[in-house]
Every structure is written in C-alpha cells, then in structure tokens.
Design an enzyme around this catalytic site. Structure first.
Site, mmCIF file in Angstrom:
data_model
loop_
_atom_site.group_PDB
_atom_site.id
_atom_site.type_symbol
_atom_site.label_atom_id
_atom_site.label_comp_id
_atom_site.label_asym_id
_atom_site.label_seq_id
_atom_site.Cartn_x
_atom_site.Cartn_y
_atom_site.Cartn_z
ATOM 1 N N CYS A 78 0.835 -1.212 0.000
ATOM 2 C CA CYS A 78 0.000 0.000 0.000
ATOM 3 C C CYS A 78 0.870 1.264 0.000
ATOM 4 O O CYS A 78 1.509 1.538 -1.012
ATOM 5 C CB CYS A 78 -0.993 -0.070 1.147
ATOM 6 S SG CYS A 78 -2.420 0.971 0.834
ATOM 7 N N HIS A 171 -3.329 -5.261 1.795
ATOM 8 C CA HIS A 171 -2.658 -5.472 3.090
ATOM 9 C C HIS A 171 -2.703 -6.925 3.560
ATOM 10 O O HIS A 171 -3.526 -7.262 4.418
ATOM 11 C CB HIS A 171 -3.375 -4.636 4.169
ATOM 12 C CG HIS A 171 -3.131 -3.178 4.106
ATOM 13 N ND1 HIS A 171 -2.168 -2.552 4.856
ATOM 14 C CD2 HIS A 171 -3.739 -2.217 3.391
ATOM 15 C CE1 HIS A 171 -2.186 -1.254 4.602
ATOM 16 N NE2 HIS A 171 -3.132 -1.019 3.724
ATOM 17 N N GLU A 173 -0.950 -8.374 5.681
ATOM 18 C CA GLU A 173 -0.648 -8.467 7.120
ATOM 19 C C GLU A 173 -1.894 -8.293 7.979
ATOM 20 O O GLU A 173 -1.853 -8.533 9.178
ATOM 21 C CB GLU A 173 0.436 -7.446 7.496
ATOM 22 C CG GLU A 173 0.003 -6.004 7.642
ATOM 23 C CD GLU A 173 -0.285 -5.283 6.324
ATOM 24 O OE1 GLU A 173 -0.232 -5.915 5.248
ATOM 25 O OE2 GLU A 173 -0.592 -4.073 6.384
HETATM 26 N N1 GLN Z 1 -3.522 6.402 0.844
HETATM 27 C C1 GLN Z 1 -2.323 6.134 1.556
HETATM 28 C C2 GLN Z 1 -1.147 6.912 0.987
HETATM 29 O O1 GLN Z 1 -1.268 7.639 0.074
HETATM 30 C C3 GLN Z 1 -1.980 4.668 1.575
HETATM 31 C C4 GLN Z 1 -2.970 3.931 2.422
HETATM 32 C C5 GLN Z 1 -2.445 2.661 3.029
HETATM 33 O O2 GLN Z 1 -1.245 2.415 3.099
HETATM 34 N N2 GLN Z 1 -3.345 1.871 3.541
HETATM 35 O O3 GLN Z 1 -0.078 6.787 1.465
#
Ligand code: GLN
Length: 191
Positions: A78, A171, A173
């Site tokens: 992410c 994610h 995890e």
């Molecule tokens: N939207 C977040 C960002 O721009 C990422 C979100 C996440 O890691 N769950 O960093």
C-alpha cells in the site's frame, strides 16, 4: 532469515508478527544502520506522505537504495508500494519515490466513495484466491517490460514483482493468511 520492517509509521507491527509466525526473524527498523544485516525489507502501509518525510529526516533513501543494489529484497504494501515505485501519480509536493521498481503507481486510486473494501484476488503464485484488504489503496497504473504482474482486480494491477522487488496495493498483514508473506520469504528473499 532476518527481515526488516520499516517502523517509522503505519502497520509495521502486523508485518513483524506475520513474518515471525513463519519462522523468520523480523526486526523493527528505525535507523538506517539496521538495514546492514537484513536480507529483505518490508515497507508497510500507512501514510506514504508521512513515511516519506520520516525517511528523509532519518536519512533512509540512500541506504535503502544501496542495500537493494547489494541484493536486499524489498516488499512495499500500500503506502510502501507507492514509495518503491519509479513514479507516483497524485503525489503530494516533495513526496519522493525510492524508484526501486519500474512501475507507475496512482495514490488513492479508488477515490473517496469506495476508498476501503475487501475483495478476493487471484494471486498468480497462489493456488486459491487471497482476500485483499484495500485501505485508501493505490493501484499500479503501468508496469515496465521487466515487471511480472502477480494480481489484478477489475482491470487494475494490484500486485507485481520485478526480480527481488514486490509491491502489493492491499494489506496481507491484516488478514491472518500467511501465504503472501510466505511467498515473499521463500520466493523473493530466498529466491
Ligand atoms: N492512501 C495512503 C497513501 O497515500 C496509503 C494507504 C495505506 O497504506 N493503507 O499513502
């Protein structure tokens, strides 16, 4: 096998627990020197703008790039996927990617209405679908010739690999399902 988890901000504890459950030694990396004996590094989800600022303050950019050149595997989930990309679409000013993977990643790609959701994902290296947890997730907008697509969701790439670098928009995890962590340890770090 020793794997670091960048512990500046975000969901690093969950990654440490998932990796240790598989028998790896996982360390919370708070200082660049700790990278020296890590065979792999996970950059967790969280807020990529905050992580990027903290990486600059603690001097992580050069050491991560150097250790990666020396063979340290890397996995960004992410926000971490955003940070390892070559290019970020919709980055905030001053937000710098590490450019460890030849991918273009769009931040907050799913927009406001459906900014968090779960979906079953066909992950190439796994036999059965994997429950993808997406939280204000990016998607991978384009990939270079050397990049292998590992998973797509509704026409967008959500997991990819280039040699010893891997990015997932979701994610693993947070699911309790160890399969993507096992793939990273066995297929990417050791592979
Ligand atoms: N939207 C977040 C960002 O721009 C990422 C979100 C996440 O890691 N769950 O960093």
């Amino acid at each position: 096998m020793k794997v670091g988890v960048l512990a500046l901000q975000g969901a690093f504890r969950e990654h440490i627990m998932s990796l240790e459950a598989l028998g790896a030694t996982a360390v919370a990396v708070r200082l660049p020197e700790q990278l020296d004996d890590c065979a792999g590094l996970v950059i967790p989800g969280g807020e990529s703008t905050a992580i990027s600022k903290l990486m600059t303050s603690y001097g992580f950019y050069e050491p991560i790039r150097r250790r990666h050149d020396e063979g340290m595997a890397i996995w960004g989930t992410c926000a971490g996927a955003i940070l390892i990309a070559k290019e970020i679409v919709d980055a905030v000013p001053d937000q710098r990617p590490l450019a460890l993977m030849d991918v273009v990643v769009r931040r907050n790609a799913y927009g406001r209405q459906v900014d968090s959701f779960e979906a079953d994902i066909e992950f190439d290296a796994l036999r059965d679908p994997f429950r993808g947890v997406f939280i204000r997730a990016p998607w991978i907008e384009s990939v270079g010739a050397e990049v292998e697509i590992l998973a797509s969701h509704e026409g967008h790439v959500v997991a990819a690999r280039q040699g010893d670098s891997m990015a997932t928009a979701f994610h693993p995890e947070l699911t309790g399902d160890p399969r993507v962590h096992r793939y990273f340890l066995e297929g990417v770090v050791a592979g």
